[in-house]
Design a protein around this motif. Sequence first.
Motif, PDB file in Angstrom:
ATOM      1  N   UNK A  15      -2.243   0.559   5.358  1.00 60.48           N
ATOM      2  CA  UNK A  15      -1.279  -0.018   4.421  1.00 60.48           C
ATOM      3  C   UNK A  15      -1.869  -0.072   3.014  1.00 60.48           C
ATOM      4  N   UNK A  16      -3.127  -0.494   2.911  1.00 60.56           N
ATOM      5  CA  UNK A  16      -3.773  -0.567   1.602  1.00 60.56           C
ATOM      6  C   UNK A  16      -3.854   0.814   0.959  1.00 60.56           C
ATOM      7  N   UNK A  17      -4.241   1.824   1.738  1.00 60.95           N
ATOM      8  CA  UNK A  17      -4.334   3.180   1.200  1.00 60.95           C
ATOM      9  C   UNK A  17      -2.960   3.706   0.789  1.00 60.95           C
ATOM     10  N   UNK A  18      -1.957   3.475   1.623  1.00 63.92           N
ATOM     11  CA  UNK A  18      -0.610   3.947   1.302  1.00 63.92           C
ATOM     12  C   UNK A  18      -0.045   3.294   0.058  1.00 63.92           C
ATOM     13  N   UNK A  19      -0.273   1.992  -0.073  1.00 62.31           N
ATOM     14  CA  UNK A  19       0.216   1.281  -1.250  1.00 62.31           C
ATOM     15  C   UNK A  19      -0.525   1.703  -2.515  1.00 62.31           C
ATOM     16  N   UNK A  20      -1.803   2.030  -2.376  1.00 60.22           N
ATOM     17  CA  UNK A  20      -2.554   2.519  -3.537  1.00 60.22           C
ATOM     18  C   UNK A  20      -1.992   3.852  -4.012  1.00 60.22           C
ATOM     19  N   UNK A  50      -3.780  -0.193  -9.764  1.00 59.60           N
ATOM     20  CA  UNK A  50      -3.866   0.096  -8.336  1.00 59.60           C
ATOM     21  C   UNK A  50      -4.221  -1.103  -7.481  1.00 59.60           C
ATOM     22  N   UNK A  51      -4.769  -2.150  -8.104  1.00 63.97           N
ATOM     23  CA  UNK A  51      -5.132  -3.347  -7.350  1.00 63.97           C
ATOM     24  C   UNK A  51      -3.946  -4.067  -6.739  1.00 63.97           C
ATOM     25  N   UNK A  52      -2.727  -3.731  -7.187  1.00 62.96           N
ATOM     26  CA  UNK A  52      -1.542  -4.338  -6.576  1.00 62.96           C
ATOM     27  C   UNK A  52      -1.481  -4.016  -5.098  1.00 62.96           C
ATOM     28  N   UNK A  53      -2.065  -2.882  -4.692  1.00 63.93           N
ATOM     29  CA  UNK A  53      -2.086  -2.509  -3.279  1.00 63.93           C
ATOM     30  C   UNK A  53      -2.926  -3.504  -2.479  1.00 63.93           C
ATOM     31  N   UNK A  54      -4.057  -3.913  -3.034  1.00 58.48           N
ATOM     32  CA  UNK A  54      -4.906  -4.904  -2.367  1.00 58.48           C
ATOM     33  C   UNK A  54      -4.165  -6.231  -2.240  1.00 58.48           C
ATOM     34  N   UNK A 189     -10.652   5.381  -6.107  1.00 57.47           N
ATOM     35  CA  UNK A 189     -11.366   4.866  -7.272  1.00 57.47           C
ATOM     36  C   UNK A 189     -12.822   5.297  -7.336  1.00 57.47           C
ATOM     37  N   UNK A 190     -13.332   5.867  -6.236  1.00 60.87           N
ATOM     38  CA  UNK A 190     -14.765   6.199  -6.169  1.00 60.87           C
ATOM     39  C   UNK A 190     -14.978   7.358  -5.209  1.00 60.87           C
ATOM     40  N   UNK A 191     -15.790   8.361  -5.555  1.00 61.38           N
ATOM     41  CA  UNK A 191     -16.621   8.440  -6.767  1.00 61.38           C
ATOM     42  C   UNK A 191     -15.856   8.842  -8.028  1.00 61.38           C
ATOM     43  N   UNK A 192     -14.727   9.561  -7.863  1.00 60.53           N
ATOM     44  CA  UNK A 192     -13.894   9.886  -9.016  1.00 60.53           C
ATOM     45  C   UNK A 192     -12.691   8.946  -9.037  1.00 60.53           C
ATOM     46  N   UNK A 193     -12.372   8.419 -10.210  1.00 65.40           N
ATOM     47  CA  UNK A 193     -11.286   7.442 -10.319  1.00 65.40           C
ATOM     48  C   UNK A 193      -9.956   8.147 -10.557  1.00 65.40           C
ATOM     49  N   UNK A 194      -9.090   8.109  -9.548  1.00 67.55           N
ATOM     50  CA  UNK A 194      -7.717   8.591  -9.734  1.00 67.55           C
ATOM     51  C   UNK A 194      -6.800   7.451 -10.164  1.00 67.55           C
ATOM     52  N   UNK A 195      -7.286   6.224 -10.011  1.00 65.48           N
ATOM     53  CA  UNK A 195      -6.564   5.044 -10.503  1.00 65.48           C
ATOM     54  C   UNK A 195      -7.560   3.902 -10.632  1.00 65.48           C
ATOM     55  N   UNK A 196      -7.341   3.034 -11.613  1.00 60.35           N
ATOM     56  CA  UNK A 196      -8.156   1.835 -11.781  1.00 60.35           C
ATOM     57  C   UNK A 196      -7.449   0.644 -11.127  1.00 60.35           C
TER      58      UNK A 196
END
Length: 324
Positions: A15-20, A50-54, A189-196
């Motif tokens: 769910x966290x990955x999908x929402x991100x 992207x933290x809205x997913x968390x 977000x790591x190692x390359x950031x596709x969203x902050x």
Amino acid sequence: MMVAWMAGLLAVLAVSAGLTWGARAYALRRNLLDEPGERRSHGVATPRGGGIAIVLTLLLACVVAAVIWPKAGITLAVFALGLVLVAGIGWWDDHRPLPAVRRLLVHVVASALLAGLVWHATGNAWQALLALLFATSLINIWNFMDGINGIATTQAILAGIAFAMVLPPPYGLTGVVLGLTCLGFLPFNYPQARIFMGDVGSGALGYAIAALVCLVSVRTDIHWLLLLVPLSAFLVDAGFTLLSRILSGQRWMEPHTQHLYQRAVKGGASHTFVTGMYLVFGIFSAAVFNACTNLQPRWEAAVAVAWLIFATGLWLLLRKGMRN
């Protein structure tokens, strides 16, 4: 039963990955981007929020937990309300920047809700006051330290694991769930950031970790100073950087790149390397914490003080080297 629990925990991760992924699509559609600048540590425009997913995953987990354990419903609702307040003001700030004082007032209100839970559980007003100050501080510390790829999320995962290991069942699940929500976000977000993560995520994550620390303080006999050890990388870097800015007369509430991790990146180290070094230090911190939780309280406090002095000395040494 074990299969059901494992499936539930995997669902948290999914769910966290999908929402991100959905949050990234939303940010791109709304042109919600962090642009490179002198006070930032990235070099290309990157979607934020992207933290809205968390946050949403944690709120969903609260609903499920309330169904499974109805007696905890009120406690979960109070925590969820505080989380929504912190995340909500952060979401607003991500879309339309707000004055720092306004954000801080909301943080204090949310932290007061957490302090109320501590007071209700312990009857100790001083412990509740400490929870209020700690939660307000940690919300902002996690926001300050969320400046390079993966650093805020990996430290939160370590904290979740460390505290989950000392909590009695079923309370230990809180740390596991927190870690999994962050793990679902991490590949974006790591190692390359596709969203902050954005303020919506960093502040809410600080609040969630503060709530986890408060839970450990209520459900175990571990000395409160030892509870700071798994968080020492962020507490020392943020705390002493802030102190140095105040003592030098700088406008300490303004964005800057003076934290140790930011200086390292400005000095040429990659985000991956710096986050990795903080991760290594965090692993040692968590190991020290978990190895010492069965000591007598005075020895727990002594270990905590010694570790924080060591961390401060290391911070001063590295900072001096980077300045030179």
